[in-house]
Design a protein around this motif. Structure first.
Motif, PDB file in Angstrom:
ATOM      1  N   LYS A 173       0.789  -1.213   0.011  1.00  0.00           N
ATOM      2  CA  LYS A 173      -0.050   0.046   0.016  1.00  0.00           C
ATOM      3  C   LYS A 173       1.020   1.361   0.100  1.00  0.00           C
ATOM      4  CE  LYS A 173      -4.234   1.845   0.550  1.00  0.00           C
ATOM      5  NZ  LYS A 173      -5.401   1.660  -0.264  1.00  0.00           N
ATOM      6  N   THR A 174       0.653   2.105  -1.043  1.00  0.00           N
ATOM      7  CA  THR A 174       1.663   3.264  -0.938  1.00  0.00           C
ATOM      8  C   THR A 174       0.770   4.451  -0.215  1.00  0.00           C
ATOM      9  OG1 THR A 174       0.390   4.172  -3.175  1.00  0.00           O
ATOM     10  CG2 THR A 174       2.280   2.806  -3.545  1.00  0.00           C
ATOM     11  N   LYS A 175       1.738   5.657   0.029  1.00  0.00           N
ATOM     12  CA  LYS A 175       0.872   6.743   0.727  1.00  0.00           C
ATOM     13  C   LYS A 175       0.056   7.477  -0.332  1.00  0.00           C
ATOM     14  CE  LYS A 175       5.110   7.330   3.471  1.00  0.00           C
ATOM     15  NZ  LYS A 175       6.099   8.339   3.797  1.00  0.00           N
ATOM     16  N   SER A 176       0.329   7.328  -1.613  1.00  0.00           N
ATOM     17  CA  SER A 176      -0.525   7.702  -2.631  1.00  0.00           C
ATOM     18  C   SER A 176      -2.076   7.147  -2.807  1.00  0.00           C
ATOM     19  CB  SER A 176      -0.020   7.888  -4.070  1.00  0.00           C
ATOM     20  OG  SER A 176       1.256   8.599  -3.887  1.00  0.00           O
ATOM     21  N   GLY A 177      -2.234   6.065  -2.013  1.00  0.00           N
ATOM     22  CA  GLY A 177      -3.546   5.265  -2.051  1.00  0.00           C
ATOM     23  C   GLY A 177      -3.521   4.031  -2.917  1.00  0.00           C
ATOM     24  N   ASP A 178      -2.455   3.645  -3.887  1.00  0.00           N
ATOM     25  CA  ASP A 178      -2.653   2.679  -4.637  1.00  0.00           C
ATOM     26  C   ASP A 178      -1.970   1.513  -3.973  1.00  0.00           C
ATOM     27  OD1 ASP A 178      -4.451   4.019  -6.661  1.00  0.00           O
ATOM     28  OD2 ASP A 178      -2.468   4.434  -7.653  1.00  0.00           O
ATOM     29  N   THR A 179      -2.055   0.279  -4.564  1.00  0.00           N
ATOM     30  CA  THR A 179      -1.427  -0.917  -4.068  1.00  0.00           C
ATOM     31  C   THR A 179      -0.410  -1.476  -5.512  1.00  0.00           C
ATOM     32  OG1 THR A 179      -3.263  -2.318  -4.849  1.00  0.00           O
ATOM     33  CG2 THR A 179      -3.185  -1.609  -2.747  1.00  0.00           C
ATOM     34  N   LEU A 180       0.732  -1.467  -5.058  1.00  0.00           N
ATOM     35  CA  LEU A 180       1.898  -2.269  -5.804  1.00  0.00           C
ATOM     36  C   LEU A 180       1.816  -3.810  -5.721  1.00  0.00           C
ATOM     37  CD1 LEU A 180       4.179   0.530  -5.592  1.00  0.00           C
ATOM     38  CD2 LEU A 180       2.555   0.182  -7.194  1.00  0.00           C
ATOM     39  N   GLU A 181       1.455  -4.650  -6.812  1.00  0.00           N
ATOM     40  CA  GLU A 181       1.805  -6.070  -6.676  1.00  0.00           C
ATOM     41  C   GLU A 181       1.707  -6.506  -8.157  1.00  0.00           C
ATOM     42  OE1 GLU A 181      -0.559  -9.530  -4.223  1.00  0.00           O
ATOM     43  OE2 GLU A 181      -1.739  -7.906  -5.183  1.00  0.00           O
ATOM     44  N   LEU A 182       2.975  -6.093  -8.651  1.00  0.00           N
ATOM     45  CA  LEU A 182       3.277  -6.330  -9.897  1.00  0.00           C
ATOM     46  C   LEU A 182       4.081  -7.702 -10.481  1.00  0.00           C
ATOM     47  CD1 LEU A 182       4.824  -2.853 -10.384  1.00  0.00           C
ATOM     48  CD2 LEU A 182       2.436  -3.650 -10.694  1.00  0.00           C
ATOM     49  N   LEU A 183       3.744  -8.242 -11.494  1.00  0.00           N
ATOM     50  CA  LEU A 183       4.414  -9.564 -12.120  1.00  0.00           C
ATOM     51  C   LEU A 183       4.730  -9.449 -13.771  1.00  0.00           C
ATOM     52  CD1 LEU A 183       4.146 -13.069 -10.791  1.00  0.00           C
ATOM     53  CD2 LEU A 183       4.018 -12.825 -13.297  1.00  0.00           C
ATOM     54  N   TYR A 184       5.607  -9.517 -14.041  1.00  0.00           N
ATOM     55  CA  TYR A 184       5.863  -9.834 -15.377  1.00  0.00           C
ATOM     56  C   TYR A 184       6.558 -11.030 -15.665  1.00  0.00           C
ATOM     57  CZ  TYR A 184       4.739  -4.845 -16.374  1.00  0.00           C
ATOM     58  OH  TYR A 184       4.014  -3.620 -16.452  1.00  0.00           O
ATOM     59  N   PRO A 185       6.318 -11.723 -16.926  1.00  0.00           N
ATOM     60  CA  PRO A 185       6.491 -12.997 -17.186  1.00  0.00           C
ATOM     61  C   PRO A 185       8.006 -13.038 -18.100  1.00  0.00           C
ATOM     62  CG  PRO A 185       5.075 -12.622 -18.783  1.00  0.00           C
ATOM     63  CD  PRO A 185       4.977 -11.361 -17.690  1.00  0.00           C
ATOM     64  N   GLU A 186       9.111 -12.332 -17.360  1.00  0.00           N
ATOM     65  CA  GLU A 186      10.356 -12.132 -17.867  1.00  0.00           C
ATOM     66  C   GLU A 186      11.172 -11.371 -17.149  1.00  0.00           C
ATOM     67  OE1 GLU A 186      10.446  -9.164 -21.254  1.00  0.00           O
ATOM     68  OE2 GLU A 186       8.475  -8.350 -20.380  1.00  0.00           O
ATOM     69  N   GLN A 187      12.608 -11.571 -17.458  1.00  0.00           N
ATOM     70  CA  GLN A 187      13.650 -10.987 -16.302  1.00  0.00           C
ATOM     71  C   GLN A 187      13.740  -9.564 -16.468  1.00  0.00           C
ATOM     72  OE1 GLN A 187      17.007 -13.345 -16.157  1.00  0.00           O
ATOM     73  NE2 GLN A 187      18.202 -12.089 -14.814  1.00  0.00           N
ATOM     74  N   LEU A 188      13.484  -8.668 -15.559  1.00  0.00           N
ATOM     75  CA  LEU A 188      13.501  -7.295 -15.730  1.00  0.00           C
ATOM     76  C   LEU A 188      13.997  -6.711 -14.375  1.00  0.00           C
ATOM     77  CD1 LEU A 188      10.002  -6.363 -17.018  1.00  0.00           C
ATOM     78  CD2 LEU A 188      11.877  -6.373 -18.289  1.00  0.00           C
ATOM     79  N   SER A 189      14.965  -5.650 -14.792  1.00  0.00           N
ATOM     80  CA  SER A 189      15.449  -5.093 -13.599  1.00  0.00           C
ATOM     81  C   SER A 189      14.038  -4.233 -12.670  1.00  0.00           C
ATOM     82  CB  SER A 189      16.380  -4.024 -13.898  1.00  0.00           C
ATOM     83  OG  SER A 189      16.039  -2.844 -14.565  1.00  0.00           O
ATOM     84  N   ALA A 190      14.115  -3.510 -11.454  1.00  0.00           N
ATOM     85  CA  ALA A 190      13.150  -2.986 -10.894  1.00  0.00           C
ATOM     86  C   ALA A 190      12.828  -1.517 -11.783  1.00  0.00           C
ATOM     87  CB  ALA A 190      13.677  -2.504  -9.467  1.00  0.00           C
ATOM     88  N   GLU A 191      13.909  -1.045 -12.342  1.00  0.00           N
ATOM     89  CA  GLU A 191      13.751   0.309 -13.065  1.00  0.00           C
ATOM     90  C   GLU A 191      12.814  -0.228 -14.449  1.00  0.00           C
ATOM     91  OE1 GLU A 191      16.610  -0.852 -11.691  1.00  0.00           O
ATOM     92  OE2 GLU A 191      16.924   0.748 -10.424  1.00  0.00           O
ATOM     93  N   GLU A 192      12.943  -1.345 -14.811  1.00  0.00           N
ATOM     94  CA  GLU A 192      12.578  -1.669 -16.224  1.00  0.00           C
ATOM     95  C   GLU A 192      11.072  -1.978 -15.870  1.00  0.00           C
ATOM     96  OE1 GLU A 192      16.034  -3.508 -18.911  1.00  0.00           O
ATOM     97  OE2 GLU A 192      15.075  -4.784 -17.280  1.00  0.00           O
ATOM     98  N   VAL A 193      10.639  -2.369 -14.592  1.00  0.00           N
ATOM     99  CA  VAL A 193       9.248  -2.874 -14.152  1.00  0.00           C
ATOM    100  C   VAL A 193       8.532  -1.670 -14.150  1.00  0.00           C
ATOM    101  CG1 VAL A 193       7.748  -3.814 -12.514  1.00  0.00           C
ATOM    102  CG2 VAL A 193       9.759  -5.061 -13.152  1.00  0.00           C
ATOM    103  N   PHE A 194       9.083  -0.575 -13.442  1.00  0.00           N
ATOM    104  CA  PHE A 194       8.358   0.587 -13.206  1.00  0.00           C
ATOM    105  C   PHE A 194       8.364   1.217 -14.242  1.00  0.00           C
ATOM    106  CE2 PHE A 194       9.362  -0.491  -8.722  1.00  0.00           C
ATOM    107  CZ  PHE A 194       8.070  -0.081  -7.919  1.00  0.00           C
ATOM    108  N   GLU A 195       9.208   1.288 -15.224  1.00  0.00           N
ATOM    109  CA  GLU A 195       9.110   2.087 -16.357  1.00  0.00           C
ATOM    110  C   GLU A 195       7.944   1.551 -17.374  1.00  0.00           C
ATOM    111  OE1 GLU A 195       9.776   4.679 -19.636  1.00  0.00           O
ATOM    112  OE2 GLU A 195      10.680   4.696 -17.383  1.00  0.00           O
ATOM    113  N   LYS A 196       7.740   0.314 -17.518  1.00  0.00           N
ATOM    114  CA  LYS A 196       6.559  -0.507 -18.153  1.00  0.00           C
ATOM    115  C   LYS A 196       5.399   0.116 -17.486  1.00  0.00           C
ATOM    116  CE  LYS A 196       8.827  -4.865 -20.188  1.00  0.00           C
ATOM    117  NZ  LYS A 196       8.244  -4.458 -21.447  1.00  0.00           N
TER     118      LYS A 196
END
Length: 401
Positions: free
Chosen positions: A277-300
Motif C-alpha cells: 500500500k503506497t502513501k498515494s493510495g494505490d497498491t503495488l503488486e506487479l508481476l511480469y513473465p520475463e527477467q526485468l530490473s526494478a527500473e524496467e518494471v516501473f518504466e513499463k
C-alpha cells in the motif's frame, strides 16, 4: 408483418418484414428520447475525463514512490527478515510442489496453471439485413445462413429463426476448467493470490508425443486436440474436442522446457510476497513473465499508465461527441423533410459537435489539472501570461521615450 422466401440451399432462407414509415410526431418522440440519453452521456463523459486526471496522477505518484523505496534482491537470495514489510524486487524462476493433472485425458504438466478448453461442433446462425423503400413503406430483407462450427460456448438453437434441421445439444459432455497450483513460489518466497492471477501467458500443450494406447476407446488425437469421436476430420453436430494449455512452467526438469523466469515487485511479509500500500493510495503488486530490473518494471508500468490515460481521454471525447450529436438530433428531425436543408443541417451539426466536444474535453481536462495539480497548473498559467506581462512592461518605457 413479415414473409419468408425459400432458397435452394436448405441452410439458408430469407425473410422480409414491412414497417410503415413513422410520422413526424413519432420521429420527434424518438428524437426526444435520444436527447435525454445524450444529456446523460454528456455528464458521464465529463466525469470520466475529470476523474481520469486524478487517477493518472495518483498512479504515477504511487509508481514513483515505489521506485524510490524498492529493494532489489538477487535471484538466489535467502530470506532476510530485515526487508519485512518493505517493497522488494525479485527476478527468479517459478516453483511449484507438484504437477497439475487431468486424469480423464492422462495429462500432467508442472506449471502454475493448466487450462482445459472444450469446444463442441454446433450450428451457428448468421444474419445479414438490408433496408429499402417500396410503396411508401420500409422493408427489411434478412438473410439467415446456418453453418456448423467449433464453438467454446453453447449456442442455443431455440433462438434461431428456423430451428428445424439446425438443432444443437442443450449441454456439453465435458466442461472447460482451469486448475491452479495450490502453492506457487519464486526464490525463497511464496506468491499471493493476486500475483498468481497475473500469470496468464498460456501456451498450447503439444500432443505430438502423447501415447494413444492408454486413452479411452472413444477418444482420438489430432492437431493438439482430444476428439470425442473416431472421425475428427468428419465431425457431427454434438461432437466435442478438448485442447490443453499451460501458463508458468515451474518444473526443474521438464520436456516442455525450463521453468519460467518472472520479475516481481511486491511487499515482503515473512515468507510471502503480497500487495504493498503506497502513501498515494494505490497498491503495488506487479508481476511480469520475463527477467526485468526494478527500473524496467516501473518504466513499463508508467508507460501503461500513460497509454491508459490517453485511451480514457479519447474515450471521454468520443462519448462527449456522441452525446452532443444525440442532443442536437432534434434539430435534424425538424428539417429532415427538406432534402437540401437536411444535408446542410446534418453536416453543420456534425461540425458543431466536433468543435464543441474538442473544446469542452480540453476544458474539462484543464480543470482536472487545476484541481489535481494546482502547482503545475499555476506554473503553466504564469508561463502563459509571461509574454503579456513583458509586453505591458515595455509600454511605459516607450511612452517615456
Amino acid at each position: 408483418m413479415s414473409s419468408s422466401q425459400t432458397c435452394p440451399d436448405p441452410n439458408q432462407h430469407k425473410r422480409v418484414s414491412v414497417k410503415s414509415n413513422p410520422g413526424f410526431l413519432e420521429r420527434l418522440g424518438e428524437t426526444a428520447g435520444g436527447t435525454v440519453v445524450g444529456v446523460g452521456l454528456f455528464f458521464l463523459s465529463i466525469y470520466l475525463l475529470f476523474t481520469n486526471e486524478g487517477r493518472a496522477l495518483q498512479t504515477a505518484s504511487s509508481l514513483n514512490e515505489g521506485l524510490s523505496q524498492v529493494v532489489s534482491l538477487g535471484p538466489f537470495s535467502s530470506l532476510d527478515l530485515q526487508n519485512n514489510n518493505r517493497l522488494v524486487h525479485l527476478s527468479a524462476q517459478l516453483r511449484t510442489s507438484q504437477p497439475l493433472h487431468d486424469p480423464n485425458y492422462r495429462v500432467a504438466v508442472q506449471a502454475v496453471k493448466l487450462k482445459r478448453q472444450v469446444e463442441m461442433y454446433q450450428w451457428v446462425e448468421y444474419r445479414e439485413s438490408k433496408d429499402y423503400q417500396e410503396d411508401g413503406e420500409t422493408k427489411t430483407e434478412t438473410t439467415y445462413t446456418y453453418n456448423t462450427e467449433w464453438k467454446s460456448e453453447l449456442v442455443n438453437s431455440r433462438n434461431f429463426d428456423e430451428e428445424i434441421g439446425h438443432q444443437n445439444p442443450s449441454a456439453m459432455s465435458v466442461e472447460s476448467v482451469t486448475v491452479v497450483a495450490p502453492e506457487v513460489g519464486v526464490g525463497p518466497f511464496s506468491l499471493s493470490k493476486g500475483l498468481v492471477e497475473q500469470i496468464n501467458d498460456f501456451h498450447t500443450l503439444s500432443l505430438r508425443d502423447i501415447s494413444t494406447f492408454n486413452l479411452a476407446p472413444f477418444l482420438s488425437v489430432d492437431d493438439d486436440y482430444f476428439y470425442h469421436t473416431q472421425n475428427p476430420r468428419r465431425p457431427e453436430v454434438g461432437d466435442v474436442r478438448v485442447r490443453f494449455s499451460f501458463a508458468g512452467l515451474s518444473g526443474a526438469t521438464s520436456p516442455l522446457g525450463r521453468a519460467q523466469t518472472v520479475s516481481v515487485v511486491a511487499m515482503q511479509s515473512g515468507e510471502q510476497l503480497m500487495s504493498f500500500k503506497t502513501k498515494s493510495g494505490d497498491t503495488l503488486e506487479l508481476l511480469y513473465p520475463e527477467q526485468l530490473s526494478a527500473e524496467e518494471v516501473f518504466e513499463k508500468e508508467l508507460q501503461y499508465n500513460s497509454k491508459k490515460t490517453w485511451g480514457i481521454r479519447a474515450a471521454g471525447w468520443a462519448l462527449m461527441f456522441l452525446s452532443i450529436q444525440l442532443t442536437m438530433r432534434i434539430i435534424y428531425t425538424l428539417v429532415d423533410w427538406v432534402p437540401v436543408l437536411r444535408e446542410l443541417v446534418s453536416m453543420g451539426l456534425k461540425i458543431f459537435a466536433l468543435s464543441v466536444s474538442c473544446s469542452l474535453s480540453l476544458l474539462t481536462i484543464g480543470v482536472g489539472w487545476i484541481f489535481y495539480r494546482p502547482l503545475v497548473a499555476a506554473a503553466l498559467g504564469a508561463l502563459a501570461l509571461l509574454p503579456v506581462f513583458l509586453a505591458h512592461s515595455r509600454l511605459p518605457a516607450k511612452k517615456n521615450e
